[in-house]
Scaffold this active site. Structure first.
Site, PDB file in Angstrom:
ATOM      1  N   GLY A   3      35.091   6.639 -36.585  1.00 46.59           N
ATOM      2  CA  GLY A   3      36.333   6.382 -37.528  1.00 46.59           C
ATOM      3  C   GLY A   3      37.515   6.954 -37.170  1.00 46.59           C
ATOM      4  O   GLY A   3      38.083   6.872 -35.836  1.00 46.59           O
ATOM      5  N   GLY A   4      37.904   8.286 -37.823  1.00 46.10           N
ATOM      6  CA  GLY A   4      39.283   8.910 -37.444  1.00 46.10           C
ATOM      7  C   GLY A   4      38.930   9.901 -36.111  1.00 46.10           C
ATOM      8  O   GLY A   4      40.139  10.057 -35.242  1.00 46.10           O
TER       9      GLY A   4
HETATM   10  C1  HXC Z   1      28.830  14.224 -42.879  1.00 48.52           C
HETATM   11  C2  HXC Z   1      27.710  13.858 -41.232  1.00 48.52           C
HETATM   12  C3  HXC Z   1      28.528  12.646 -40.626  1.00 48.52           C
HETATM   13  C4  HXC Z   1      29.525  12.514 -41.680  1.00 48.52           C
HETATM   14  C5  HXC Z   1      27.038  12.754 -39.293  1.00 48.52           C
HETATM   15  N1  HXC Z   1      26.801  13.975 -40.208  1.00 48.52           N
HETATM   16  N2  HXC Z   1      28.019  12.153 -39.703  1.00 48.52           N
HETATM   17  N3  HXC Z   1      27.893  14.481 -42.155  1.00 48.52           N
HETATM   18  N4  HXC Z   1      29.614  13.308 -42.883  1.00 48.52           N
HETATM   19  N5  HXC Z   1      30.431  11.375 -41.224  1.00 48.52           N
HETATM   20  C6  HXC Z   1      25.774  14.956 -39.977  1.00 48.52           C
HETATM   21  C7  HXC Z   1      24.291  14.674 -40.156  1.00 48.52           C
HETATM   22  O1  HXC Z   1      23.935  14.315 -41.565  1.00 48.52           O
HETATM   23  C8  HXC Z   1      23.344  15.686 -39.232  1.00 48.52           C
HETATM   24  O2  HXC Z   1      23.362  16.766 -40.178  1.00 48.52           O
HETATM   25  C9  HXC Z   1      24.552  15.828 -38.303  1.00 48.52           C
HETATM   26  O3  HXC Z   1      25.777  15.481 -38.643  1.00 48.52           O
HETATM   27  C10 HXC Z   1      23.979  14.984 -37.049  1.00 48.52           C
HETATM   28  O4  HXC Z   1      24.043  13.873 -37.328  1.00 48.52           O
HETATM   29  P1  HXC Z   1      22.707  12.901 -36.885  1.00 48.52           P
HETATM   30  O5  HXC Z   1      22.887  11.419 -37.516  1.00 48.52           O
HETATM   31  O6  HXC Z   1      21.494  13.658 -36.997  1.00 48.52           O
HETATM   32  O7  HXC Z   1      23.062  12.623 -35.210  1.00 48.52           O
HETATM   33  P2  HXC Z   1      23.022  11.229 -34.155  1.00 48.52           P
HETATM   34  O8  HXC Z   1      21.657  10.929 -34.635  1.00 48.52           O
HETATM   35  O9  HXC Z   1      23.447  11.819 -33.001  1.00 48.52           O
HETATM   36  O10 HXC Z   1      24.149  10.393 -35.005  1.00 48.52           O
HETATM   37  C11 HXC Z   1      25.449  10.706 -34.728  1.00 48.52           C
HETATM   38  C12 HXC Z   1      26.365   9.708 -35.652  1.00 48.52           C
HETATM   39  C13 HXC Z   1      25.524   9.461 -37.021  1.00 48.52           C
HETATM   40  C14 HXC Z   1      26.296   8.462 -34.748  1.00 48.52           C
HETATM   41  C15 HXC Z   1      27.702  10.153 -35.573  1.00 48.52           C
HETATM   42  O11 HXC Z   1      25.595  10.569 -37.795  1.00 48.52           O
HETATM   43  C16 HXC Z   1      26.764   8.368 -37.821  1.00 48.52           C
HETATM   44  O12 HXC Z   1      26.637   7.234 -37.624  1.00 48.52           O
HETATM   45  N6  HXC Z   1      27.519   9.135 -38.732  1.00 48.52           N
HETATM   46  C17 HXC Z   1      28.057   8.348 -39.328  1.00 48.52           C
HETATM   47  C18 HXC Z   1      29.621   7.793 -38.911  1.00 48.52           C
HETATM   48  C19 HXC Z   1      30.483   7.373 -39.728  1.00 48.52           C
HETATM   49  O13 HXC Z   1      30.491   6.197 -40.008  1.00 48.52           O
HETATM   50  N7  HXC Z   1      31.539   8.029 -39.975  1.00 48.52           N
HETATM   51  C20 HXC Z   1      32.712   7.757 -41.132  1.00 48.52           C
HETATM   52  C21 HXC Z   1      33.770   7.594 -40.343  1.00 48.52           C
HETATM   53  S1  HXC Z   1      35.112   6.733 -41.352  1.00 48.52           S
HETATM   54  P3  HXC Z   1      22.295  17.740 -40.078  1.00 48.52           P
HETATM   55  O14 HXC Z   1      22.309  18.693 -41.126  1.00 48.52           O
HETATM   56  O15 HXC Z   1      21.051  16.895 -40.070  1.00 48.52           O
HETATM   57  O16 HXC Z   1      22.472  18.379 -38.836  1.00 48.52           O
HETATM   58  C22 HXC Z   1      36.109   7.769 -40.826  1.00 48.52           C
HETATM   59  C23 HXC Z   1      37.689   7.411 -41.632  1.00 48.52           C
HETATM   60  C24 HXC Z   1      38.821   7.754 -41.037  1.00 48.52           C
HETATM   61  O17 HXC Z   1      36.168   8.500 -40.112  1.00 48.52           O
HETATM   62  C25 HXC Z   1      40.127   7.051 -41.232  1.00 48.52           C
HETATM   63  C26 HXC Z   1      40.505   6.262 -39.977  1.00 48.52           C
HETATM   64  C27 HXC Z   1      41.698   5.645 -40.208  1.00 48.52           C
END
Ligand code: HXC
Length: 517
Positions: A172-173
Site C-alpha cells: 500500500g502506502g
Molecule cells: C497492522 C499489521 C499490518 C497492518 C502486518 N501487521 N500488517 N498490523 N496493520 N497493515 C502486523 C501483524 O499483525 C504482525 O503483528 C506483524 O505486523 C507482522 O506481520 P506478519 O503477518 O506476521 O508478517 P509476515 O508474515 O512477514 O507478512 C507481512 C505482510 C502481511 C506481507 C506485510 O502482514 C500483510 O499482508 N499485511 C497487510 C498488508 C496490507 O494490505 N496493508 C494495507 C495496505 S493499504 P504481531 O503482533 O503478530 O507481530 C495502505 C493504504 C495506503 O497502505 C494508501 C495508499 C494510496
C-alpha cells in the site's frame, strides 16, 4: 564515588526499552529471516558514530477501537540524522518488530518531522522501508498520515534527493511513498512492493499469486520499471545507497560533489576507434563504449534490466558527476519504444533537477514502428523525452556514435533542442531514415521499372548512403559541432563539461509546465 542520580538510571532503562523495539522474540524472528533491525540498518548506512536519534519515546496514542493492546516506544520507526562520507543526511527506518513497521498517525508524524528537517537543511532523506502499509487499527488516521508523507514527497521532489531502500514487504502506502521519490533500491527475494497483497487479490479477483511473482525485485526491475537498483542482500543494498548518495548534491542549489580520480582526463583508448563495425547491420556494446569513456569503475547503471534498449546511469567524468543516457544497439538495435522513452525521460529530469550534467550517446534507428506502440501511446511517451531534454538547463553534451535516424536524431539531445555541445564519430549516420527505406520511397518508380529491381534498389540506397551515411553533411550544415575520433571522446567531454560548468540558462517564469505524462 557519589551514587548515581536515579533519574539517569531511569533514562537508561527507558532508552533500553525503546531500543528493544517490539521485543526480543520479534527481533529474533527478524534475524532468522536474514533481516536486520531498524537500528542495525541505520548503523550500516551512516558513517560510524554519526547517528543521532529523534523522538524515540513517541508512542501511538490512538486505540479507540481497542484493537492495539500493546504500546511500543518509537512506534515502529527509528528516525534521526547522521552522515554519509561526512555529508549530513536524514533517515527513517521502519521497525518491522512493531506492528509490522506499519504506519500510524504518530509514525507519520516522526517521518514528516525528519523530512521537514531534511528540507530545511538541504540534505538528502533516506527511508529504509519494511512495512505492512497503513496500520489497520488506526483507520483514517494512518491513511491521513500517508497523505502527509506523499504531499511532502511531491513538494520536496527536485529540492532534496529522496531515496527508498526496500527491505521487506512494502504494501500500500509503503510502496507509494517510494514511487514518488528519486531512487528505489530493492533486495532480491526479500523486498516486495505491491498496492494490494496476494490475500486481497485472492479475495477480490480469485487470482492466486505469490508475493515474489506479484511484486518481487525481478518484477520491478525488469517488468514494471518501478525499481532502479537491486542487490542480493540487504547489506549490499545499504552499501549501494551510500554509493548512490555520492553522485548527488545535497540539494538543488548545490553542485554534485567532486571526487578526485586517478584516471587521466586525457586518456585515449584505441579500442574505441575500432568498436563500431564497418558493416552497419552488425552491433557492438554501447555499455563498453560508456565504461571505456567515463572514469574507471564510476558507471552505476540505473534500471539495467528494464527497457534494455536504452541505457541510463550515473558516472563521473574527470571526477564530476554526470548522467549518461544512450542506446544499446545490441538490444532491439537501440530502437526507442514506450518503455525506453519513459526510462530516459525520468532520468533526464532527475539529473536536471539535481544539477547533474547530461551526456547522451546516440545510436538508434528511431522510434519502434507498429500498431501496439502507436496504440500504447508512443506519441505521448516519446513527447515526454522531447519535453525533458528541451526543458533541461544543466550542461548537455551529445555524441552520435552511429545511427541517428529521424525521431531518434531529434529526440536524443539534438543541438536545437538546446544541447550545448554535439559531437559525431566518423561512423555517424544522420538522416531521416535508413538507406533502404529512403530509397524505396524516393525512387519507387525507378526501382519498379528497372529490369533488375533489387540491383536498382541497392544502387539507389548506396547513393543515399553516400550522402547521409556519414556526419559530414550534418557538420557542413552546422548541426553538429565537430567530428571527433572515438578515442578522443573522453577528453573532449571532460573539456566540454568544464567549459559549461557555469552555464546560466534561466527558463521563462511559470508555475510549472505540463509534461505529457
Ligand atoms: C497492522 C499489521 C499490518 C497492518 C502486518 N501487521 N500488517 N498490523 N496493520 N497493515 C502486523 C501483524 O499483525 C504482525 O503483528 C506483524 O505486523 C507482522 O506481520 P506478519 O503477518 O506476521 O508478517 P509476515 O508474515 O512477514 O507478512 C507481512 C505482510 C502481511 C506481507 C506485510 O502482514 C500483510 O499482508 N499485511 C497487510 C498488508 C496490507 O494490505 N496493508 C494495507 C495496505 S493499504 P504481531 O503482533 O503478530 O507481530 C495502505 C493504504 C495506503 O497502505 C494508501 C495508499 C494510496
Amino acid at each position: 564515588m557519589p551514587e548515581e542520580d536515579p533519574r539517569i538510571l531511569e533514562l537508561r532503562s527507558v532508552r533500553a526499552k525503546a531500543r528493544a523495539g517490539g521485543g526480543q522474540d520479534r527481533i529474533e524472528k527478524q534475524h532468522a529471516k536474514g533481516k536486520g533491525t531498524a537500528r542495525e540498518r541505520i548503523d550500516g548506512l551512516l558513517d560510524p558514530g554519526t547517528f543521532n536519534e529523534l523522538e524515540p519515546f513517541i508512542t501511538s496514542d490512538t486505540d479507540e477501537l481497542g484493537m492495539a493492546p500493546e504500546k511500543f516506544l518509537g512506534d515502529g520507526v527509528v528516525t534521526g540524522y547522521g552522515q554519509i562520507e561526512g555529508r549530513p543526511v536524514y533517515v527513517y527506518a521502519q521497525d518491522f518488530t512493531i506492528y509490522g513497521g506499519t504506519l500510524s498517525e504518530m509514525q507519520s508524524h516522526k517521518i514528516c518531522r525528519v523530512m521537514d528537517l531534511a528540507l530545511r537543511n538541504g540534505a538528502p532523506i533516506i527511508g529504509l522501508i519494511d512495512s505492512g502499509g497503513a496500520r489497520i487499527q488506526e483507520g483514517i488516521k494512518s491513511l491521513g498520515g500517508y497523505a502527509e508523507i506523499f504531499r511532502r514527497n511531491a513538494q520536496f521532489s527536485g529540492v532534496i534527493p529522496q531515496i527508498s531502500v526496500m527491505l521487506g514487504p512494502c504494501a500500500g502506502g509503503a510502496a507509494y511513498s517510494p514511487a514518488l521519490q528519486d531512487i528505489i533500491i530493492m533486495v532480491e527475494k526479500q523486498s516486495f512492493m505491491f498496492l494490494t497483497g496476494p490475500e486481497v487479490i485472492k479475495a477480490v479477483t480469485g487470482e492466486v499469486v505469490d508475493a515474489e511473482s506479484l511484486g518481487g525485485s525481478d518484477i520491478h526491475m525488469s517488468v514494471s520499471g518501478t525499481a532502479h537498483l537491486a542487490t542480493r542482500t540487504e547489506e549490499e543494498a545499504i552499501a549501494l545507497t551510500r554509493r548512490v548518495v555520492s553522485y548527488f548534491p545535497s540539494n538543488n542549489v548545490e553542485n554534485p560533489p567532486f571526487r578526485q580520480t586517478s584516471d587521466n582526463p586525457q586518456r585515449m583508448d584505441d579500442l574505441l576507434n575500432s568498436i563500431v563495425p564497418i558493416d552497419p547491420s552488425h552491433s557492438y556494446s554501447m555499455h563498453e563504449v560508456i565504461e571505456t569513456i567515463v572514469d574507471k569503475e564510476s558507471f552505476l547503471e540505473i534500471q539495467p534490466e528494464w527497457a534494455r534498449n536504452a541505457i541510463v546511469g550515473l558516472a563521473r567524468l574527470g571526477g564530476q558527476s554526470v548522467g549518461i543516457i544512450g542506446q544499446e544497439p545490441s538490444v532491439m538495435a537501440g530502437v526507442i519504444d514506450i518503455d525506453a522513452a519513459d526510462k530516459m525521460t525520468r532520468f533526464v529530469r532527475m539529473c536536471d533537477c539535481f544539477n547533474i550534467p547530461l551526456v547522451t550517446f546516440v545510436d538508434s534507428p528511431g522510434f519502434l514502428p507498429g500498431v501496439s506502440q502507436e496504440h500504447g501511446g508512443i506519441i505521448r511517451h516519446g513527447a515526454k523525452l522531447l519535453y525533458a531534454y528541451s526543458e533541461a538547463t544543466v550542461p548537455k553534451a551529445t555524441v552520435i556514435t552511429r545511427k541517428a535516424y529521424g525521431g531518434a536524431y531529434v529526440v536524443m539531445s539534438s543541438k536545437y533542442l538546446g544541447t550545448d555541445i554535439t559531437y559525431a564519430w566518423p561512423s555517424a549516420e544522420i538522416a531521416v531514415m535508413g538507406a533502404e527505406g529512403a530509397a524505396n520511397i524516393l525512387y519507387r518508380k525507378q526501382i519498379e521499372n528497372a529490369p533488375d529491381s533489387a540491383a536498382k534498389r541497392r544502387e539507389m540506397a548506396a547513393l543515399y548512403r553516400e550522402k547521409f551515411g556519414n556526419p559530414y553533411y550534418a557538420a557542413g550544415a552546422g548541426y553538429i559541432d565537430d567530428i571527433i575520433e572515438p578515442r578522443e571522446t573522453r577528453s573532449k567531454l571532460i573539456a566540454a563539461l568544464s567549459a559549461l560548468r557555469d552555464k546560466y540558462a534561466p527558463a521563462p517564469p511559470r508555475k510549472h509546465g505540463n509534461i505529457p505524462v
